[in-house]
Motif scaffolding. Structure first.
Motif, PDB file in Angstrom:
ATOM      1  N   LYS A  64       0.836  -1.205   0.000  1.00  9.09           N
ATOM      2  CA  LYS A  64       0.000   0.000   0.000  1.00  9.09           C
ATOM      3  C   LYS A  64       0.871   1.257   0.000  1.00  9.09           C
ATOM      4  N   ILE A  65       1.926   1.234   0.794  1.00  6.91           N
ATOM      5  CA  ILE A  65       2.836   2.383   0.868  1.00  6.91           C
ATOM      6  C   ILE A  65       3.625   2.511  -0.432  1.00  6.91           C
ATOM      7  N   ILE A  82      -0.688  12.361   3.574  1.00  5.74           N
ATOM      8  CA  ILE A  82       0.480  12.989   4.189  1.00  5.74           C
ATOM      9  C   ILE A  82      -0.008  14.007   5.217  1.00  5.74           C
ATOM     10  N   VAL A  83       0.439  13.831   6.472  1.00  3.43           N
ATOM     11  CA  VAL A  83       0.126  14.799   7.528  1.00  3.43           C
ATOM     12  C   VAL A  83       1.363  15.593   7.938  1.00  3.43           C
ATOM     13  N   MET A  84       2.550  15.094   7.554  1.00  6.28           N
ATOM     14  CA  MET A  84       3.791  15.808   7.838  1.00  6.28           C
ATOM     15  C   MET A  84       4.839  15.408   6.810  1.00  6.28           C
ATOM     16  N   GLN A  85       5.569  16.418   6.337  1.00  5.68           N
ATOM     17  CA  GLN A  85       6.675  16.193   5.410  1.00  5.68           C
ATOM     18  C   GLN A  85       7.887  16.934   5.941  1.00  5.68           C
ATOM     19  N   ILE A  86       8.992  16.215   6.087  1.00  9.50           N
ATOM     20  CA  ILE A  86      10.230  16.802   6.605  1.00  9.50           C
ATOM     21  C   ILE A  86      11.302  16.694   5.528  1.00  9.50           C
ATOM     22  N   GLU A  87      11.828  17.841   5.138  1.00 11.00           N
ATOM     23  CA  GLU A  87      12.935  17.891   4.179  1.00 11.00           C
ATOM     24  C   GLU A  87      14.221  18.116   4.961  1.00 11.00           C
ATOM     25  N   TYR A  95      -0.933   5.514  11.979  1.00 10.38           N
ATOM     26  CA  TYR A  95       0.150   6.328  11.413  1.00 10.38           C
ATOM     27  C   TYR A  95       1.373   5.473  11.090  1.00 10.38           C
ATOM     28  N   THR A  96       2.048   5.890  10.014  1.00 11.34           N
ATOM     29  CA  THR A  96       3.317   5.275   9.661  1.00 11.34           C
ATOM     30  C   THR A  96       4.282   6.378   9.247  1.00 11.34           C
ATOM     31  N   MET A  97       5.558   6.136   9.473  1.00 11.80           N
ATOM     32  CA  MET A  97       6.598   7.060   9.051  1.00 11.80           C
ATOM     33  C   MET A  97       7.361   6.408   7.901  1.00 11.80           C
ATOM     34  N   LEU A 119       2.374   9.515   7.546  1.00  9.76           N
ATOM     35  CA  LEU A 119       1.130   9.264   6.827  1.00  9.76           C
ATOM     36  C   LEU A 119       0.041   8.809   7.782  1.00  9.76           C
ATOM     37  N   PHE A 120      -1.156   9.326   7.549  1.00  8.05           N
ATOM     38  CA  PHE A 120      -2.362   8.904   8.257  1.00  8.05           C
ATOM     39  C   PHE A 120      -2.991   7.802   7.415  1.00  8.05           C
ATOM     40  N   LEU A 121      -3.284   6.659   8.032  1.00  7.71           N
ATOM     41  CA  LEU A 121      -3.658   5.470   7.280  1.00  7.71           C
ATOM     42  C   LEU A 121      -5.158   5.192   7.207  1.00  7.71           C
ATOM     43  N   LYS A 122      -5.975   5.972   7.865  1.00  7.39           N
ATOM     44  CA  LYS A 122      -7.422   5.728   7.815  1.00  7.39           C
ATOM     45  C   LYS A 122      -7.959   6.115   6.436  1.00  7.39           C
TER      46      LYS A 122
END
Length: 139
Positions: free
Chosen positions: A5-6, A120-125, A82-84, A111-114
């Motif tokens: 899925k990811i 995507i709930v957060m993105q870190i560069e 959630y997954t990172m 990522l929020f999985l529901k």
């Protein structure tokens, strides 16, 4: 390691990034998400983010962007919701002199999985984009 899925979700991220498919990008983000880089973090309204993407595309085009593709994904499941995902991307640019510049970029996504598809709930560069392009001789 990552789930099917990811993997499918990030294939969509890759596709959307190369085609600038705003409808696809819209489906990948929550209405509000956190964006962070070495300069700090901010809450971003998806509507504003989508409105800014054409300018981002023009910026990348001006640098000679050819493509971005995923090199690797490393998923760390946080809980049932959630997954990172640590993602490594390969970006390719063609300079005005005809030189091919390949650069790897690392990002982290929460990522929020529901629901039907992750969001995507957060993105870190890990790098400031403009600074990274200067270091690589693209600016």
């Amino acid at each position: 390691m990552h789930s099917d899925k990811i993997k499918a979700f990030f294939e969509g991220v890759e596709q959307a990034g190369n085609s600038m498919d705003l409808a696809l990008i819209d489906s990948q983000f929550e209405d509000q998400f956190i964006f962070a880089n070495p300069n700090g973090s901010q809450v971003v309204e998806k509507e504003n983010f989508l409105a800014a993407l054409p300018k981002r595309r023009e910026f990348f085009k001006s640098l000679g962007h050819l493509s971005t593709r995923i090199l690797s994904l490393d998923e760390i499941r946080l809980d049932d919701q959630y997954t990172m995902v640590k993602a490594k991307f390969l970006m390719q640019f063609l300079t005005p002199s005809g030189q091919l510049v390949k650069t790897e970029v690392d990002s982290i996504y929460i990522l929020f999985l529901k629901g039907d598809s992750p969001k995507i709930v957060m993105q870190i560069e890990h790098e400031d984009l403009q600074q990274a392009m200067k270091i690589r001789g693209l600016l």
